[in-house]
Motif scaffolding. Structure first.
Motif, PDB file in Angstrom:
ATOM      1  N   ALA A 188     -56.908 -11.998  34.308  1.00  0.00           N
ATOM      2  CA  ALA A 188     -55.848 -11.340  33.549  1.00  0.00           C
ATOM      3  C   ALA A 188     -54.870 -12.358  32.977  1.00  0.00           C
ATOM      4  CB  ALA A 188     -55.117 -10.331  34.441  1.00  0.00           C
TER       5      ALA A 188
ATOM      6  N   VAL B 117     -51.543  -5.795  34.026  1.00  0.00           N
ATOM      7  CA  VAL B 117     -52.259  -5.231  35.163  1.00  0.00           C
ATOM      8  C   VAL B 117     -51.349  -4.295  35.948  1.00  0.00           C
ATOM      9  CG1 VAL B 117     -53.877  -7.149  35.432  1.00  0.00           C
ATOM     10  CG2 VAL B 117     -51.649  -7.234  36.578  1.00  0.00           C
TER      11      VAL B 117
ATOM     12  N   ARG C 104     -53.670 -10.170  29.798  1.00  0.00           N
ATOM     13  CA  ARG C 104     -53.898  -8.731  29.932  1.00  0.00           C
ATOM     14  C   ARG C 104     -52.998  -8.153  31.030  1.00  0.00           C
ATOM     15  NH1 ARG C 104     -57.834  -7.422  33.165  1.00  0.00           N
ATOM     16  NH2 ARG C 104     -58.947  -9.334  32.639  1.00  0.00           N
TER      17      ARG C 104
ATOM     18  N   PRO D 201     -59.371 -11.129  39.808  1.00  0.00           N
ATOM     19  CA  PRO D 201     -58.928 -10.289  38.688  1.00  0.00           C
ATOM     20  C   PRO D 201     -57.600 -10.750  38.089  1.00  0.00           C
ATOM     21  CG  PRO D 201     -58.779  -9.097  40.780  1.00  0.00           C
ATOM     22  CD  PRO D 201     -59.561 -10.344  41.041  1.00  0.00           C
TER      23      PRO D 201
ATOM     24  N   GLY E 210     -52.493  -2.925  26.307  1.00  0.00           N
ATOM     25  CA  GLY E 210     -53.045  -4.255  26.446  1.00  0.00           C
ATOM     26  C   GLY E 210     -52.214  -5.407  25.929  1.00  0.00           C
TER      27      GLY E 210
ATOM     28  N   ARG F 108     -55.787  -3.316  38.756  1.00  0.00           N
ATOM     29  CA  ARG F 108     -56.339  -2.525  37.656  1.00  0.00           C
ATOM     30  C   ARG F 108     -55.758  -2.989  36.322  1.00  0.00           C
ATOM     31  NH1 ARG F 108     -54.351   0.285  41.631  1.00  0.00           N
ATOM     32  NH2 ARG F 108     -52.564   1.042  40.469  1.00  0.00           N
ATOM     33  N   SER F 109     -56.588  -2.938  35.287  1.00  0.00           N
ATOM     34  CA  SER F 109     -56.119  -3.293  33.949  1.00  0.00           C
ATOM     35  C   SER F 109     -55.267  -2.172  33.378  1.00  0.00           C
ATOM     36  CB  SER F 109     -57.305  -3.559  33.024  1.00  0.00           C
ATOM     37  OG  SER F 109     -58.057  -4.660  33.480  1.00  0.00           O
ATOM     38  N   SER F 110     -54.225  -2.558  32.670  1.00  0.00           N
ATOM     39  CA  SER F 110     -53.333  -1.585  32.053  1.00  0.00           C
ATOM     40  C   SER F 110     -53.901  -1.124  30.715  1.00  0.00           C
ATOM     41  CB  SER F 110     -51.951  -2.204  31.845  1.00  0.00           C
ATOM     42  OG  SER F 110     -51.136  -1.364  31.069  1.00  0.00           O
TER      43      SER F 110
ATOM     44  N   ASP G  16     -56.707 -13.982  30.019  1.00  0.00           N
ATOM     45  CA  ASP G  16     -56.901 -13.099  28.867  1.00  0.00           C
ATOM     46  C   ASP G  16     -55.606 -12.482  28.363  1.00  0.00           C
ATOM     47  OD1 ASP G  16     -59.580 -13.633  29.215  1.00  0.00           O
ATOM     48  OD2 ASP G  16     -59.970 -11.811  30.360  1.00  0.00           O
TER      49      ASP G  16
END
Length: 319
Positions: A155, A162, A160, A151, A221, A216-218, A158
């Protein structure tokens, strides 16, 4: 949702590559099932514009053509999107084969193997047998045992932000970190994440083995801090991991133990009774590294390093 979007992008790319004339939005909507299911024209237009931008970001050259009647059409010419012939010599082919073997422990193994097969089918020369003859005795691998690796890798790719829980070496309980990930680095068999820690408002480096729970994604973004170039990030990882030495430390080490420490020692003196005395470069992160050797290492000086190692050991003992 990710699978549906990937399928939609693929269908759009095939339509644009397969046409000899520009296709209007109306024609594209009638050709792609996901666009037909769009609830309204506004919903379709937003979806199409996002997909078009995503394909362009992936490298597809999409032309916008206006006809004599003023209608707007889109197409992706094959000659504009065709890669040049791939020519590799035997040494380059061997290097690619070696790189593919490195990722055998990660989920990248399938992608690396598939890419290698495609290159060989396109005429890439086979690697020399010199490596193959000795691969059973020495085989390069990058250990990827941490669940956080994949992950975080995605991230970083991308861009992204986290969230994850992180336990510092001298802390008994983990703390939540909100991070904008930059890159992953493997150093001395351990993976590290370099990024911008929003909670601290500064650049930080995290060891993946100390991340607890899921990454986990925030919801927010977008990155808030500039991403430095790769060289700067790598230097930061090495510095936080203890690579940069500013002074020397003296330690006692059990005989026949701690070979990584011995390889860095500038001086080794036998003390007898199963102990040696070493002088090693002292930089940020050395205390955390010494703790890993447990009772086989005793720090003699400097005093602040000894105190840091004792604090970390006490924190570990407390659980």
């Amino acid at each position: 949702m990710a699978i549906a979007k990937a399928e939609r992008l693929m269908n759009l790319a095939l339509c644009l590559l397969g046409t000899r004339r520009p296709l209007s939005k109306r024609e594209l909507r009638g050709s792609i099932e996901a666009y037909l299911e769009a609830g309204s024209d506004d919903s379709f237009n937003r979806m199409f514009e996002r997909d078009k931008d995503d394909l362009r970001e992936l490298g597809l050259v999409i032309e916008t053509v206006e006809s004599l009647d003023g209608d707007i059409g889109y197409l992706a010419r094959r000659d504009s999107n065709r890669l040049p012939p791939i020519t590799l010599d035997a040494e380059e082919a061997a290097a690619l084969g070696l790189a593919a073997k490195v990722w055998q422990q990660a989920r990248l193994a399938g992608a690396a193997s598939g890419a290698l097969q495609k290159l060989r089918a396109a005429g890439m020369p086979e690697a020399e047998d010199a490596y193959e003859l000795h691969h059973s005795a020495l085989e390069p691998r990058i250990p990827v045992h941490e669940a956080a690796f994949e992950p975080l890798m995605l991230a970083c790719r991308d861009r992204r932000p986290v969230l994850f829980d992180y336990r510092k070496a001298n802390s008994a309980r983990p703390e939540q970190r909100h991070v904008e990930p930059w890159t992953l680095e493997c150093w001395r068999g351990h993976w590290y994440l370099a990024g911008f820690d929003r909670s601290r408002g500064a650049e930080r480096v995290f060891r993946l083995s100390r991340i607890t729970g899921k990454v986990r994604s925030s919801r927010s973004g977008a990155f808030t801090a500039p991403v430095p170039d790769v060289v700067t990030v790598r230097e930061t990882v090495e510095s936080w991991a203890g690579e940069t030495a500013t002074r020397s430390a003296r330690i006692r080490l059990r005989t026949d133990c701690g070979y990584p420490l011995r390889s860095r020692a500038t001086e080794v003196r036998e003390l007898g009774d199963g102990w040696d005395e070493l002088e090693i470069p002292y930089g940020h992160g050395l205390d955390a590294w010494l703790v890993e050797f447990g009772p086989d290492v005793v720090v003699l000086e400097p005093a602040d390093l000894r105190a840091d190692v004792v604090d970390r050991l006490r924190a570990v003992a407390k659980g």
